[in-house]
Design a protein around this motif. Structure first.
Motif, mmCIF file in Angstrom:
data_model
loop_
_atom_site.group_PDB
_atom_site.id
_atom_site.type_symbol
_atom_site.label_atom_id
_atom_site.label_comp_id
_atom_site.label_asym_id
_atom_site.label_seq_id
_atom_site.Cartn_x
_atom_site.Cartn_y
_atom_site.Cartn_z
ATOM 1 N N LEU A 83 0.995 -1.414 0.017
ATOM 2 C CA LEU A 83 0.228 -0.139 0.055
ATOM 3 C C LEU A 83 0.736 1.161 0.031
ATOM 4 N N PHE A 84 1.943 1.314 0.730
ATOM 5 C CA PHE A 84 2.884 2.392 0.869
ATOM 6 C C PHE A 84 3.461 2.758 -0.728
ATOM 7 N N THR A 85 3.837 1.407 -1.175
ATOM 8 C CA THR A 85 4.375 1.740 -2.692
ATOM 9 C C THR A 85 3.517 2.294 -3.606
ATOM 10 N N ILE A 86 2.390 1.576 -3.390
ATOM 11 C CA ILE A 86 1.193 2.127 -4.402
ATOM 12 C C ILE A 86 1.153 3.714 -4.046
ATOM 13 N N CYS A 87 0.873 4.103 -2.934
ATOM 14 C CA CYS A 87 0.857 5.638 -2.716
ATOM 15 C C CYS A 87 1.771 6.373 -3.051
ATOM 16 N N ALA A 88 2.935 6.026 -2.857
ATOM 17 C CA ALA A 88 4.330 6.540 -3.115
ATOM 18 C C ALA A 88 4.382 6.607 -4.799
ATOM 19 N N ASP A 89 4.025 5.599 -5.446
ATOM 20 C CA ASP A 89 4.063 5.361 -6.984
ATOM 21 C C ASP A 89 2.888 6.669 -7.433
ATOM 22 N N ALA A 90 1.930 6.915 -6.918
ATOM 23 C CA ALA A 90 0.650 7.597 -7.263
ATOM 24 C C ALA A 90 1.280 8.910 -7.213
ATOM 25 N N ILE A 91 2.144 9.314 -6.398
ATOM 26 C CA ILE A 91 2.580 10.779 -5.984
ATOM 27 C C ILE A 91 3.433 11.089 -6.946
ATOM 28 N N VAL A 92 4.411 10.017 -7.340
ATOM 29 C CA VAL A 92 5.432 10.466 -8.198
ATOM 30 C C VAL A 92 4.992 10.198 -9.539
ATOM 31 N N ASN A 93 4.056 9.501 -9.959
ATOM 32 C CA ASN A 93 3.423 9.369 -11.370
ATOM 33 C C ASN A 93 2.666 10.613 -11.660
ATOM 34 N N SER A 94 1.809 11.141 -10.540
ATOM 35 C CA SER A 94 0.895 12.244 -10.710
ATOM 36 C C SER A 94 1.892 13.557 -11.230
ATOM 37 N N THR A 95 3.110 13.463 -10.517
ATOM 38 C CA THR A 95 3.856 14.622 -10.731
ATOM 39 C C THR A 95 4.427 14.771 -12.122
ATOM 40 N N LEU A 96 4.592 13.416 -12.808
ATOM 41 C CA LEU A 96 5.175 13.276 -13.979
ATOM 42 C C LEU A 96 4.480 12.969 -15.410
ATOM 43 N N ASP A 97 3.047 12.874 -14.989
ATOM 44 C CA ASP A 97 2.286 12.176 -15.967
ATOM 45 C C ASP A 97 1.690 13.378 -16.954
ATOM 46 N N HIS A 98 1.993 14.380 -16.843
ATOM 47 C CA HIS A 98 1.541 15.690 -17.766
ATOM 48 C C HIS A 98 2.641 16.048 -18.725
#
Length: 111
Positions: A83-98
């Protein structure tokens, strides 16, 4: 990466980068919080995917996600690593996805 995102590219210059042995069963790319490790399949990816993966791992290091996980364990005890990894990935990916100059892997989780 420096040409498109000087801040992230600058961070990547301060991170240690290591190629793993060709026969290593490791993922394509991962971090231990201090360095980025590259599996044999990394070189075969398109440049936009390589850049996306490197930016992703560098941001995990910059945001100290592995160290924060350890700190959270010390604070509360049992922590769900998945769960921690999914949350950390979501933060990082949301920073980069645009960003048009990199490509995140298919199915990359965002916020």
């Amino acid at each position: 990466m420096v040409e498109f995102a000087p801040s992230t590219g600058g961070l990547a210059l301060w991170v240690r980068h290591h190629d793993l042995p060709a026969n290593s069963p490791a993922p394509v790319v991962h971090t231990d919080g201090d360095a980025v490790f590259y599996g044999a399949d990394f070189a075969s990816l398109p440049l936009a995917q390589q850049t996306g993966l490197v930016a992703h791992e560098v941001l995990h290091i910059a945001l100290r996600h592995p160290q924060r996980f350890v700190d959270l364990q010390r604070l509360v005890g049992d922590v769900d690593l998945e769960l921690f990894t999914i949350c950390a990935d979501a933060i990082v990916n949301s920073t980069l996805d645009h960003l048009a100059w990199l490509e995140l892997p298919p199915g990359a989780v965002t916020l």
